[in-house]
Design a protein around this motif. Structure first.
Motif, PDB file in Angstrom:
ATOM      1  N   LEU A  97      69.439  -1.374  -5.746  1.00  0.00           N
ATOM      2  CA  LEU A  97      68.196  -0.617  -5.607  1.00  0.00           C
ATOM      3  C   LEU A  97      68.060   0.419  -6.720  1.00  0.00           C
ATOM      4  O   LEU A  97      69.004   1.164  -7.011  1.00  0.00           O
ATOM      5  N   ASP A  98      66.893   0.481  -7.327  1.00  0.00           N
ATOM      6  CA  ASP A  98      66.605   1.483  -8.362  1.00  0.00           C
ATOM      7  C   ASP A  98      66.148   2.765  -7.667  1.00  0.00           C
ATOM      8  O   ASP A  98      64.966   3.047  -7.549  1.00  0.00           O
ATOM      9  N   ALA A  99      67.129   3.542  -7.194  1.00  0.00           N
ATOM     10  CA  ALA A  99      66.811   4.755  -6.444  1.00  0.00           C
ATOM     11  C   ALA A  99      66.140   5.802  -7.321  1.00  0.00           C
ATOM     12  O   ALA A  99      65.325   6.597  -6.840  1.00  0.00           O
ATOM     13  N   GLY A 100      66.475   5.811  -8.601  1.00  0.00           N
ATOM     14  CA  GLY A 100      65.914   6.812  -9.498  1.00  0.00           C
ATOM     15  C   GLY A 100      64.406   6.773  -9.567  1.00  0.00           C
ATOM     16  O   GLY A 100      63.742   7.820  -9.515  1.00  0.00           O
ATOM     17  N   SER A 101      63.839   5.575  -9.659  1.00  0.00           N
ATOM     18  CA  SER A 101      62.381   5.466  -9.758  1.00  0.00           C
ATOM     19  C   SER A 101      61.712   5.905  -8.463  1.00  0.00           C
ATOM     20  O   SER A 101      60.643   6.523  -8.474  1.00  0.00           O
ATOM     21  N   ILE A 102      62.349   5.595  -7.331  1.00  0.00           N
ATOM     22  CA  ILE A 102      61.787   5.999  -6.046  1.00  0.00           C
ATOM     23  C   ILE A 102      61.858   7.520  -5.897  1.00  0.00           C
ATOM     24  O   ILE A 102      60.924   8.161  -5.397  1.00  0.00           O
ATOM     25  N   LEU A 103      62.967   8.115  -6.325  1.00  0.00           N
ATOM     26  CA  LEU A 103      63.102   9.572  -6.260  1.00  0.00           C
ATOM     27  C   LEU A 103      62.046  10.259  -7.127  1.00  0.00           C
ATOM     28  O   LEU A 103      61.514  11.311  -6.761  1.00  0.00           O
ATOM     29  N   LYS A 104      61.752   9.662  -8.290  1.00  0.00           N
ATOM     30  CA  LYS A 104      60.696  10.228  -9.133  1.00  0.00           C
ATOM     31  C   LYS A 104      59.347  10.166  -8.424  1.00  0.00           C
ATOM     32  O   LYS A 104      58.547  11.103  -8.497  1.00  0.00           O
ATOM     33  N   GLU A 105      59.111   9.067  -7.728  1.00  0.00           N
ATOM     34  CA  GLU A 105      57.867   8.936  -6.966  1.00  0.00           C
ATOM     35  C   GLU A 105      57.808  10.001  -5.873  1.00  0.00           C
ATOM     36  O   GLU A 105      56.757  10.613  -5.631  1.00  0.00           O
ATOM     37  N   MET A 106      58.959  10.256  -5.224  1.00  0.00           N
ATOM     38  CA  MET A 106      59.022  11.280  -4.186  1.00  0.00           C
ATOM     39  C   MET A 106      58.802  12.667  -4.768  1.00  0.00           C
ATOM     40  O   MET A 106      58.178  13.522  -4.142  1.00  0.00           O
ATOM     41  N   GLU A 107      59.326  12.895  -5.973  1.00  0.00           N
ATOM     42  CA  GLU A 107      59.131  14.188  -6.625  1.00  0.00           C
ATOM     43  C   GLU A 107      57.648  14.454  -6.872  1.00  0.00           C
ATOM     44  O   GLU A 107      57.169  15.578  -6.702  1.00  0.00           O
ATOM     45  N   VAL A 108      56.928  13.402  -7.285  1.00  0.00           N
ATOM     46  CA  VAL A 108      55.485  13.549  -7.499  1.00  0.00           C
ATOM     47  C   VAL A 108      54.798  13.895  -6.186  1.00  0.00           C
ATOM     48  O   VAL A 108      53.915  14.764  -6.122  1.00  0.00           O
ATOM     49  N   MET A 109      55.216  13.236  -5.106  1.00  0.00           N
ATOM     50  CA  MET A 109      54.635  13.502  -3.794  1.00  0.00           C
ATOM     51  C   MET A 109      54.972  14.924  -3.340  1.00  0.00           C
ATOM     52  O   MET A 109      54.139  15.611  -2.738  1.00  0.00           O
ATOM     53  N   GLU A 110      56.195  15.385  -3.634  1.00  0.00           N
ATOM     54  CA  GLU A 110      56.597  16.741  -3.260  1.00  0.00           C
ATOM     55  C   GLU A 110      55.797  17.786  -4.024  1.00  0.00           C
ATOM     56  O   GLU A 110      55.492  18.859  -3.507  1.00  0.00           O
ATOM     57  N   GLN A 111      55.467  17.467  -5.266  1.00  0.00           N
ATOM     58  CA  GLN A 111      54.646  18.394  -6.054  1.00  0.00           C
ATOM     59  C   GLN A 111      53.247  18.543  -5.455  1.00  0.00           C
ATOM     60  O   GLN A 111      52.578  19.559  -5.672  1.00  0.00           O
ATOM     61  N   SER A 112      52.860  17.539  -4.684  1.00  0.00           N
ATOM     62  CA  SER A 112      51.559  17.593  -4.020  1.00  0.00           C
ATOM     63  C   SER A 112      51.639  18.220  -2.637  1.00  0.00           C
ATOM     64  O   SER A 112      50.652  18.279  -1.913  1.00  0.00           O
ATOM     65  N   GLY A 113      52.870  18.647  -2.262  1.00  0.00           N
ATOM     66  CA  GLY A 113      53.036  19.345  -0.987  1.00  0.00           C
ATOM     67  C   GLY A 113      53.845  18.614   0.053  1.00  0.00           C
ATOM     68  O   GLY A 113      54.101  19.160   1.132  1.00  0.00           O
ATOM     69  N   ALA A 114      54.275  17.379  -0.216  1.00  0.00           N
ATOM     70  CA  ALA A 114      55.059  16.630   0.764  1.00  0.00           C
ATOM     71  C   ALA A 114      56.472  17.212   0.853  1.00  0.00           C
ATOM     72  O   ALA A 114      56.968  17.811  -0.093  1.00  0.00           O
ATOM     73  N   THR A 115      57.092  17.015   2.006  1.00  0.00           N
ATOM     74  CA  THR A 115      58.462  17.481   2.220  1.00  0.00           C
ATOM     75  C   THR A 115      59.283  16.352   2.823  1.00  0.00           C
ATOM     76  O   THR A 115      58.902  15.768   3.833  1.00  0.00           O
TER      77      THR A 115
END
Length: 225
Positions: free
Chosen positions: A120-138
């Motif tokens: 699994l390419d966890a790095g790309s998913i974590l980057k996607e999560m970081e973008v979501m967190e920047q929008s307010g997700a936790t």
């Protein structure tokens, strides 16, 4: 309070049966200042009456709804009404719902992945999560955060106690060195130096036990209510 529950002075095991909250939970709420039972003047035991059972039922209700302890404390003090507290909590629940919906969408996308975890390419998913967190997700585990915070107080207290005991032992040795002629016998010096060491050992042991309790999740048992 429910009309079917009539309570005079009862002990904690009876309160457990009446309210459906464990002794550990009750002690936890006492330590948090949410409950203050009277002390029996004859034996020093805690006495619980209708008022305490009513408070525990209120706490149980609010904890089942996920209301934080601090918000319950504000409502108990009269700083917030029930409506004030629930409006604030509703905002928190709605924010959690938005976070959960985003996590659900992310997890749903991962259900299409056929590779094993090692591929699994966890790095790309974590980057996607970081973008979501920047929008307010936790996506953080809040209960884990609470547990880590609970480690801080016992560790700090232990360190301070060890420093204090070390200072006392050092002071004893220093005072003895100032007047060698008048210093007490060697066995007395050994006892005087041993006392801080024994206390330090007890403090360290208490810290280890506390950390084990936290690690097993015993401190968070009250979060079930």
């Amino acid at each position: 309070m429910s009309p079917e529950i009539e309570v005079r002075d009862v002990k904690i095991n009876e309160v457990e049966a009446l309210v459906g909250i464990t002794r550990k939970n009750i002690r936890f709420y006492e330590a948090e200042g949410l409950l203050a039972p009277r002390r029996n003047s004859e034996n020093g035991y805690r006495d619980y009456g209708e008022a305490e059972v009513s408070v525990l039922l209120q706490i149980k209700l609010l904890r089942k709804l996920g209301v934080p302890l601090e918000e319950i404390r504000r409502m108990q003090s009269g700083a917030h009404t029930v409506g004030d507290g629930m409006r604030r909590h509703l905002v928190s629940l709605e924010r959690d719902r938005d976070n959960l919906e985003q996590a659900i969408r992310l997890c749903a996308g991962l259900t299409d992945r056929q590779e094993r975890l090692g591929d699994l390419d966890a790095g790309s998913i974590l980057k996607e999560m970081e973008v979501m967190e920047q929008s307010g997700a936790t996506f953080q585990n809040k209960q884990r955060q609470d547990v880590r915070i609970r480690y801080v107080a016992p560790v700090v207290i232990t360190v301070l106690m060890l420093l204090l005991m070390g200072g006392i032992a050092g002071l004893i040795l220093w005072l003895t060195a100032l007047s060698v002629e008048e210093s007490p016998p060697a066995f007395m010096l050994a006892i005087m130096a041993l006392v801080p060491l024994v206390i330090s050992g007890g403090v360290v042991l208490a810290l280890v036990q506390r950390i084990r309790e936290i690690g097993r999740g015993e401190i968070d048992d009250a979060k079930n209510y």
